[in-house]
Enzyme design. Structure first.
Site, mmCIF file in Angstrom:
data_model
loop_
_atom_site.group_PDB
_atom_site.id
_atom_site.type_symbol
_atom_site.label_atom_id
_atom_site.label_comp_id
_atom_site.label_asym_id
_atom_site.label_seq_id
_atom_site.Cartn_x
_atom_site.Cartn_y
_atom_site.Cartn_z
ATOM 1 C CB CYS A 2 -0.867 0.029 1.253
ATOM 2 S SG CYS A 2 -1.867 -1.435 1.432
ATOM 3 N NE ARG A 27 4.364 1.919 -2.044
ATOM 4 C CZ ARG A 27 5.222 1.939 -1.022
ATOM 5 N NH1 ARG A 27 6.264 2.709 -1.081
ATOM 6 N NH2 ARG A 27 5.018 1.196 0.027
ATOM 7 C CG ASN A 102 1.894 -0.181 3.947
ATOM 8 O OD1 ASN A 102 1.494 -1.315 3.678
ATOM 9 N ND2 ASN A 102 3.124 0.230 3.682
ATOM 10 N N GLY A 103 0.246 -2.103 6.163
ATOM 11 C CA GLY A 103 0.677 -3.071 7.163
ATOM 12 C C GLY A 103 -0.453 -4.052 7.434
ATOM 13 C CD GLU A 484 17.246 -10.182 -11.489
ATOM 14 O OE1 GLU A 484 16.936 -10.861 -10.497
ATOM 15 O OE2 GLU A 484 16.740 -9.078 -11.744
ATOM 16 C CE LYS A 488 13.539 -8.217 -13.273
ATOM 17 N NZ LYS A 488 14.204 -8.245 -12.054
ATOM 18 C CD GLU A 491 10.100 -9.503 -11.056
ATOM 19 O OE1 GLU A 491 10.006 -9.022 -9.932
ATOM 20 O OE2 GLU A 491 11.012 -9.164 -11.852
ATOM 21 C CG HIS A 507 21.288 -34.992 -10.764
ATOM 22 N ND1 HIS A 507 21.737 -36.270 -10.559
ATOM 23 C CD2 HIS A 507 22.393 -34.236 -10.991
ATOM 24 C CE1 HIS A 507 23.058 -36.288 -10.648
ATOM 25 N NE2 HIS A 507 23.474 -35.071 -10.908
ATOM 26 C CE LYS A 607 11.209 -0.799 -7.517
ATOM 27 N NZ LYS A 607 11.978 -1.704 -8.400
HETATM 28 C C1 G6P Z 1 9.929 -6.975 -4.530
HETATM 29 C C2 G6P Z 1 10.323 -6.321 -5.846
HETATM 30 C C3 G6P Z 1 11.627 -6.931 -6.355
HETATM 31 C C4 G6P Z 1 12.716 -6.814 -5.299
HETATM 32 C C5 G6P Z 1 12.269 -7.437 -3.970
HETATM 33 C C6 G6P Z 1 13.230 -7.099 -2.845
HETATM 34 O O1 G6P Z 1 9.570 -8.297 -4.749
HETATM 35 O O2 G6P Z 1 9.311 -6.479 -6.813
HETATM 36 O O3 G6P Z 1 12.039 -6.252 -7.523
HETATM 37 O O4 G6P Z 1 13.866 -7.458 -5.752
HETATM 38 O O5 G6P Z 1 10.997 -6.897 -3.592
HETATM 39 O O6 G6P Z 1 13.174 -5.713 -2.620
HETATM 40 P P1 G6P Z 1 14.337 -4.849 -2.003
HETATM 41 O O7 G6P Z 1 13.776 -3.444 -2.009
HETATM 42 O O8 G6P Z 1 14.558 -5.370 -0.620
HETATM 43 O O9 G6P Z 1 15.528 -4.994 -2.876
#
Ligand code: G6P
Length: 612
Positions: A2, A27, A102-103, A484, A488, A491, A507, A607
């Protein structure tokens, strides 16, 4: 997660709140709302499922919202489906207070039962509404909003950043925080609250960060902050040097594409403060040479892509520093009763510095005496404030949910740190040290070279965008890089993809390969190139369609064997993932584009993940 904004000043709050909410859209969220208050009209609330643009539409169909104090919210649903009623702000039953949150309020059922037994009626399925109802319940009783706020906070369990608006005190907003980020912005004759600095940088660069237990009262020209015992607190303010335009698209179709292209500059800015006269210097760190020499082990903790940086860090730090390095997901680490002590160094990596799992894990290890060094992008963020040492990456604001430039800057920072430790411990030969420094200096230009021609990735995306599953394979640094690349892709394009250590194929995984299965074979790690080639043949023999990634000087050897090839320039092998990641980012981006996905705000993702 949030997003929260709040404004109090001399002008109408609604347009400012909407503008700030739009700046928080990145976000990830599913509904939005605002509440504004003035003496004549009292509390006015508008909220709906969907984006801020839908909220704007709703506002054009109603009488203008008047009032110079207001709060706003973008919701990422946890308790109760995304719909108009569950959206924030939540208003108490007699309309005296409105809340954004938020929380997660963990004991909300208990509080709800208490209030229901006292005849309070609820409108939504959310945990947040209990805060609004409980606040009004106490307020009715004591008639002092601050007394009522403190009584509420005393009874809440869980995490919260709260923005509170009260019909009886239309000149102010109240804010409270525990385990969820919230900052105060100091403008000219106005004040703000926000969950994140991008919401306010168009209005002010001077901010302070609220600490757990603090309550703030913001009026037009004044901000007062109190601790959990209601004692006044003197806040330290921070100046945010991010450029407003850095949080805007600047002609690019998506923030993600813009941020991919910003990587050379972000990496250059991250390297330059620490690289002088051929030497890496971290003069500001509190760790002494004796401490570095006595290090028993290093533990890297992080989430998401930051964890993937840690995976690369494990290989590179062990190679350079010659101490055991573990890398753990923060969400697992915090519950694992970790074996850390005074001679353990914890490296916590986080773009936002607000990821709750990482913060909780850091609190756990600090209580056991370990030294915590954080690599963080957001100055003054929660993780930075609880760490013994902080190294700031200089990626600037990252808006797209899928990280790109923060990942690249974290990678170089970790490599520089490894090199610095290695020099202190004498575990790196001088010529190797010099070679890495030279490679670091050349890296931004090489990254630019990869970015100068993106046509190839658009073409490859047109070939592969309709696949429903993809495997990434690689060894050593290429395995970590594949994690990674795969993240990507899944996501933002919603294609199911997995990354496997190529040596593990036999395996189990190889049973998934059939005619036409797309395998992205990463072969940039020079020492194991021949083995990578053998793995390519192995999957091809089972019918796989192979797209490979390698370095320019090995392209010939691979071209004979694969359908399509991506190449990057050669660099020192520990830095190779910094170049290798760019084609993987671009491929994911263009595939998602061809599939018509919402690239900057992928479904269900946030985010900054500020809940467990
Ligand atoms: C979320 C974001 C990712 C990020 C992860 C860790 O899942 O979408 O892109 O890598 O959080 O976030 P941080 O701010 O701790 O790097």
């Amino acid at each position: 997660m949030c997003g929260i904004v709040g404004f109090v000043g001399a002008e109408d709050a609604a347009p400012i709140l909407l503008d700030s909410l739009e700046r928080l859209e990145y976000r990830g969220y599913d509904s939005a709302g605002i509440a504004v208050v003035d003496r004549e009209s009292g509390l006015q609330v508008e909220k709906c499922k969907g984006y801020v643009s839908e909220l704007r539409g709703r506002l054009t169909q109603r009488a203008p919202m008047t009032g110079c104090a207001g709060i706003g919210h973008t919701r990422w649903a946890t308790h109760g489906e995304p719909n108009d009623i569950n959206s924030h702000p939540h208003v108490s039953q007699n309309g005296r207070v409105a809340i954004v949150h938020n929380g997660i309020i963990e004991n909300y059922i208990h509080i709800k039962e208490f209030l229901l037994s006292r005849g309070v009626t609820f409108a939504s399925d959310t945990d947040t509404e209990v805060v609004a109802q409980l606040l009004e319940y106490f307020f009715n009783d004591c008639d002092d909003i601050m007394d009522a706020v403190y009584q509420v906070l005393d009874r809440l369990e869980g995490a919260y950043a709260l923005g509170i608006l009260c019909a009886d005190t239309p000149d102010r907003i109240i804010a409270a925080r525990k385990d969820a980020p919230l900052l105060i912005g100091y403008g000219e004759g106005c004040s703000f609250i926000a969950s994140d600095v991008t919401a306010v940088i168009a209005h002010t660069r001077t901010v302070s960060y609220m600490e757990d237990g603090e309550v703030a009262v913001l009026t037009r020209g004044r901000v007062e902050v109190f601790d959990e015992y209601r004692r006044p607190v003197e806040k330290t303010s921070h100046y945010v040097d991010w450029d407003v335009s850095a949080a805007e698209k600047g002609g690019y179709a998506h923030f993600m594409l813009k941020e991919i292209h910003e990587q050379p500059q972000a990496v250059r800015s991250t390297i330059s403060p620490y690289l002088r006269d051929g030497k890496i210097r971290f003069d500001g760190l509190s760790v002494s040479t004796d401490y570095i020499n006595g290090l028993r082990d290093i533990h890297i903790i992080a989430c998401g892509s930051s964890y993937h940086v840690g995976m690369i860090g494990k290989y590179n730090l062990e190679r350079l520093v010659r101490v055991p390095v573990s890398v753990s997901l923060a969400s697992e680490f915090q519950y694992s009763d970790p074996l850390v002590g005074r001679d353990s160094l914890i490296i916590a990596i986080s773009q936002s510095g607000e990821t709750l799992d990482t913060i909780t894990a850091v609190k756990t290890v600090r209580s056991r005496g370990a030294h915590v060094l954080s690599i963080v992008n957001v100055v003054g963020s929660s993780l930075a404030r609880i760490s013994d040492d902080v190294l700031y990456t200089r990626a600037g604001p990252e808006i797209a949910v899928a990280t790109t430039k923060a990942y690249s800057t974290q990678l170089v920072m970790l490599n520089m740190l490894g090199l610095y430790f290695a020099e202190q411990r004498g575990s790196v030969a001088p010529d190797e040290y010099a070679a890495i420094v030279t490679a670091l200096e050349a890296l931004p230009a090489q990254m630019q070279q990869v970015l100068d021609d993106t046509d190839e990735y658009q073409y490859l995306a047109s070939q592969y965008f309709n696949r429903e599953r993809v495997f990434y394979i690689g060894r050593n640094l290429d395995y970590a890089l594949g994690l990674e690349g795969s993240l990507k892709l899944k996501e933002i394009s919603y294609i199911h993809s997995e990354s496997y250590a190529a040596g593990e194929l036999k395996h189990g995984t190889i049973s998934l390969i059939e005619d036409g299965t797309l395998v992205i074979a990463l072969a940039t790690y020079a020492p194991l190139f021949e083995k990578a080639l053998a793995n390519v043949r192995e999957v091809q023999a089972r019918g796989a369609d192979v797209l490979a990634l390698t370095t320019a000087d090995r392209a010939g050897a691979l071209l004979e064997n694969v359908h399509n090839l991506m190449t990057v320039p050669d660099t020192h092998l520990i830095l190779q993932p910094n170049l290798g990641v760019i084609p993987l980012q671009l491929l994911a981006y263009y595939i998602a584009l061809q599939r018509g996905c919402d690239i900057d705000k992928p479904r269900n993702l946030a985010k900054s993940v500020t809940v467990e």
